[in-house]
Design an enzyme around this catalytic site. Structure first.
Site, PDB file in Angstrom:
ATOM      1  CD  GLU A  70       6.741 -37.161  72.279  1.00 38.42           C
ATOM      2  OE1 GLU A  70       7.502 -37.060  70.967  1.00 38.42           O
ATOM      3  OE2 GLU A  70       6.866 -36.528  73.168  1.00 38.42           O
ATOM      4  CE  LYS A  74       7.266 -35.544  68.420  1.00 40.95           C
ATOM      5  NZ  LYS A  74       7.178 -34.550  69.458  1.00 40.95           N
ATOM      6  CE  LYS A 114      14.988 -30.454  66.397  1.00 40.32           C
ATOM      7  NZ  LYS A 114      13.911 -31.511  66.316  1.00 40.32           N
ATOM      8  CG  HIS A 131     -10.578 -40.866  88.938  1.00 38.42           C
ATOM      9  ND1 HIS A 131     -11.232 -41.080  89.987  1.00 38.42           N
ATOM     10  CD2 HIS A 131      -9.835 -41.853  88.641  1.00 38.42           C
ATOM     11  CE1 HIS A 131     -11.133 -42.276  90.519  1.00 38.42           C
ATOM     12  NE2 HIS A 131     -10.174 -42.757  89.796  1.00 38.42           N
ATOM     13  CD  GLU A 141       5.793 -30.889  69.236  1.00 40.38           C
ATOM     14  OE1 GLU A 141       6.439 -30.242  69.889  1.00 40.38           O
ATOM     15  OE2 GLU A 141       5.939 -32.155  68.791  1.00 40.38           O
ATOM     16  CB  CYS A 199      29.986 -35.954  59.193  1.00 40.10           C
ATOM     17  SG  CYS A 199      30.379 -35.721  60.798  1.00 40.10           S
ATOM     18  CD1 TRP A 207      26.486 -34.830  64.971  1.00 37.72           C
ATOM     19  CD2 TRP A 207      25.535 -32.746  64.764  1.00 37.72           C
ATOM     20  NE1 TRP A 207      25.292 -34.515  65.949  1.00 37.72           N
ATOM     21  CE2 TRP A 207      24.522 -33.460  65.858  1.00 37.72           C
ATOM     22  CE3 TRP A 207      24.919 -31.715  63.875  1.00 37.72           C
ATOM     23  CZ2 TRP A 207      23.763 -32.923  66.397  1.00 37.72           C
ATOM     24  CZ3 TRP A 207      23.820 -31.201  64.912  1.00 37.72           C
ATOM     25  CH2 TRP A 207      23.257 -31.790  65.833  1.00 37.72           C
ATOM     26  CG  ASN A 266      28.849 -39.854  58.236  1.00 38.89           C
ATOM     27  OD1 ASN A 266      28.906 -39.414  59.451  1.00 38.89           O
ATOM     28  ND2 ASN A 266      27.972 -39.845  57.553  1.00 38.89           N
ATOM     29  N   GLY A 267      31.044 -41.189  60.631  1.00 41.74           N
ATOM     30  CA  GLY A 267      30.699 -42.415  61.493  1.00 41.74           C
ATOM     31  C   GLY A 267      31.594 -42.506  62.688  1.00 41.74           C
ATOM     32  NE  ARG A 310      25.298 -36.564  55.881  1.00 42.29           N
ATOM     33  CZ  ARG A 310      24.735 -37.620  56.177  1.00 42.29           C
ATOM     34  NH1 ARG A 310      23.558 -38.007  55.584  1.00 42.29           N
ATOM     35  NH2 ARG A 310      25.436 -38.824  56.887  1.00 42.29           N
TER      36      ARG A 310
END
Length: 614
Positions: free
Chosen positions: A487, A491, A609, A510, A494, A2, A75, A101-102, A27
């Site tokens: 992954e 990355k 996104k 193989h 991408e 936040c 957020w 915030n938290g 944020r």
């Protein structure tokens, strides 16, 4: 997660709050609000949606003359995005407001106690308990004392700003495990904010608050004291030389790099309040299923896309090993297009950072229609997937702006490991000893990761220079690190546009081994785990064919330098946490190569996104 802004001084406060919130909207952006003093009373305005909604509301307000106020952009973590859940939150009288915030870990208990004493709540948030707690200690007319007394009862993380009509000449700011910085402006103005970008239009002179420090801001003066003992703390004013773009990224060159370095805190936020540090037991009250229902589950189906699918593949190893239950992993876009065998004994787990991924959402709806129990893993509270699932395990990664997912992925892994520990306890398939060992290792992981990140960046930056012009890459892994190889390859694809493939190391002979030559770098993951010797044998096969090898292995492994051209070392940790730790150097290597190639790291071509179309 936040954004907080506060100001007291000679300038009109509302434009300052709005400008600061614009610079912090990255944020959080599901609701926003401001409060200021006018005519001796607090004027509070809030709106759901992005900041533009609040601006439209304030354009209709005439009485905006004020020189002290607070702003917040949210957020959501507790309570869906709405005007009622937007900050600021007030006490019963409406004369005291808090922005926060938290996460207040014990807010359930505090809320029940406060309601029992007659307090009336207007929101679903954890933040509102702070306002009511402070209210209970305002009898002496001292806001600072009331804040200090109230926070003695609070467990969790918080950065807060407090404004009270009873003492309208001051703002109180407190930090504990959430960022908060003060700005000291010319002409006696004082500001507070969650991050430096909100301060830069007015000053580059800042004071960083540390955990459990309280600041009092007045016109022309400021003071910092210890939250517990109330003693004055001498603080150094620092000069910030960032430009605005750099400031939004906290000095990092790209959001992706910033988010890689945010992973220790994001992982901590994801397990905080859920994992008992003494026993390793996990509490997941938001899961939406009771113990009887969980014991009836005969099979688990994990459904996801892209990076989230890789997290699901790792979880398959964990769940089958420790819960003793068959696990299927489906790419969401393929899930609906085969004959599904689902009923009320199957738990379907859709995994999505945004909670809006079209293919994953479609799979969730079909699973529910067929009677399956649906438990979502998601980062966005109030998103469609979380609303339609029977229960949700939220990842508290905060906003992830870089298109290539980093901290959302490691938080998904953390949430899936918590689910594994939880089901192992409920179904009695996991010993207390093993649960405690993994739980303790997870508790130690954020500090370990934070310690290693600077060194890993240096190592990967050096190695990246040798492979900037490569056209192809091969990533190898075994066991739960095979999905991490996938992954890592994703990355690199991408953000650097280098063709890369991930393979199970045992599959090398193989087919893929035919590609090995000096133009095909091979990155292998070789932690000291149960399949270590097998991986080393596979790497020897690459070496025998004159392949260029990058080995990611545990520190102290004497085989590394003998086999590999380049070595990245990772600290030894519990085997089950290797996937979370070993992905970090792969993220950094992809970032460094892409950066050297001059690619748009945060917004790679052709990608979005949140994929909200099929």
């Amino acid at each position: 997660m936040c954004g907080i802004v506060g100001y007291i001084g000679q300038r009109h406060v509302v434009p300052i709050l709005l400008e600061g919130l614009k610079r912090l909207e990255y944020r959080g952006y599901d609701s926003a609000g401001v409060v200021y003093v006018h005519g001796g009373k607090l004027q509070k305005y809030r709106a759901a949606g992005k900041l533009g909604k609040l601006e439209e509301l304030l354009e209709t307000v005439r009485d905006r003359d004020s020189h002290i106020g607070l702003g917040h952009t949210r957020w959501a973590t507790h309570g869906a995005p709405s005007e009622l859940n937007a900050h600021p939150h007030c006490d019963c009288s409406g004369d005291l407001v808090v922005v926060h915030n938290g996460i207040i870990e014990n807010y359930h208990t505090l809320r029940e106690e406060l309601q029992g004493r007659g307090h009336v709540f207007c929101s679903e948030t954890d933040t509102e308990v702070l306002a009511h707690l402070i209210e209970e200690h305002l009898g002496g007319g001292d806001l600072v004392k009331a804040v200090r007394q109230a926070l003695k009862k609070v467990e969790g993380s918080y950065a807060i700003g407090v404004l009270w009509a009873g003492q309208p000449d001051r703002l109180v700011a407190v930090r504990n495990q959430s960022p908060l910085v003060l700005g000291i402006a010319e002409g006696g103005g004082c500001l507070m904010a969650s991050d430096i970008p909100a301060l830069l239009p007015y000053t580059n002179q800042v004071v960083f608050l540390e955990d459990r420090e309280l600041a009092v801001l007045k016109q022309g003066e400021w003071q910092v004291m210890g939250l517990g003992n109330g003693r004055k703390v001498v603080k150094e004013i620092k000069t910030i030389e960032w430009n605005a773009a750099m400031a939004e990224k906290a000095g990092y060159r790209h959001f992706m790099l910033k988010e890689i370095f945010e992973q220790p805190q994001a992982i901590l936020n994801t397990f905080r309040g859920r994992l008992d540090p003494e026993t390793g037991k996990v509490q997941l009250p938001e899961i939406g299923l009771n113990a009887v229902e969980l014991k009836k589950i005969s099979r688990i189906s994990l459904v996801a896309c892209g990076t989230s699918w890789h997290a699901a593949l790792v979880a398959k190893y964990w769940l089958e090993k420790w819960v003793g239950i068959p696990v299927e992993v489906d790419i969401a876009s393929e899930f609906r297009y085969r004959r599904l065998l689902l009923d009320e004994t199957v738990m379907v787990v859709p995994i999505s950072q945004s909670g809006e991924t079209a293919d994953t959402l479609a799979g969730l709806r079909l699973a529910k229609k067929m009677g399956a129990k649906v438990i979502a893993i998601c980062n966005v509270l109030g998103s469609t997937i979380t609303r339609e699932a029977h229960g949700t395990i939220y990842t508290h990664a905060g906003p992830e702006i870089g298109v290539a997912s980093t901290k959302a992925f490691t938080c998904q892994l953390t949430a899936l490991l918590l689910l594994t520990l939880f089901l192992g306890e409920v179904r009695k398939t996991m010993s207390a000893k093993n649960r405690k060992a993994i739980g303790h290792a997870l508790l130690e992981l954020p500090a370990l990761m934070e310690q290693e990140l600077p060194r890993l960046q240096e190592e990967t930056a050096r190695i990246a220079e040798a492979f900037t012009h490569s056209r192809d890459f091969l990533y190898l892994g075994r066991g739960s690190n095979f999905p991490i190889a996938l992954e890592g390859a994703l990355k690199l694809k991408e953000i650097s546009y280098i063709h890369a493939e991930g393979y199970a190391a045992g599959e090398l002979k193989h087919g893929p081994i035919a590609l090995i030559d000096r133009d095909m770098p091979v990155l292998a993951l070789a932690p000291k785990d149960s399949v270590y010797e097998k991986v080393i044998s596979n790497v020897e096969e690459v070496k025998a064919r004159n392949g260029r090898i990058i080995l990611v292995a545990n520190a102290g492994d004497k085989n590394c330098r003998r086999i590999a051209e380049q070595v990245i070392t990772v600290p030894l940790c519990h085997e089950e946490l290797n996937p979370i730790l070993f992905v970090v150097p792969l993220q950094l290597l992809a970032y460094e190569i892409a950066n050297l190639r001059g690619c748009d790291v945060d917004q790679p071509r052709n990608l979005a996104k949140s994929v909200t179309v099929e």
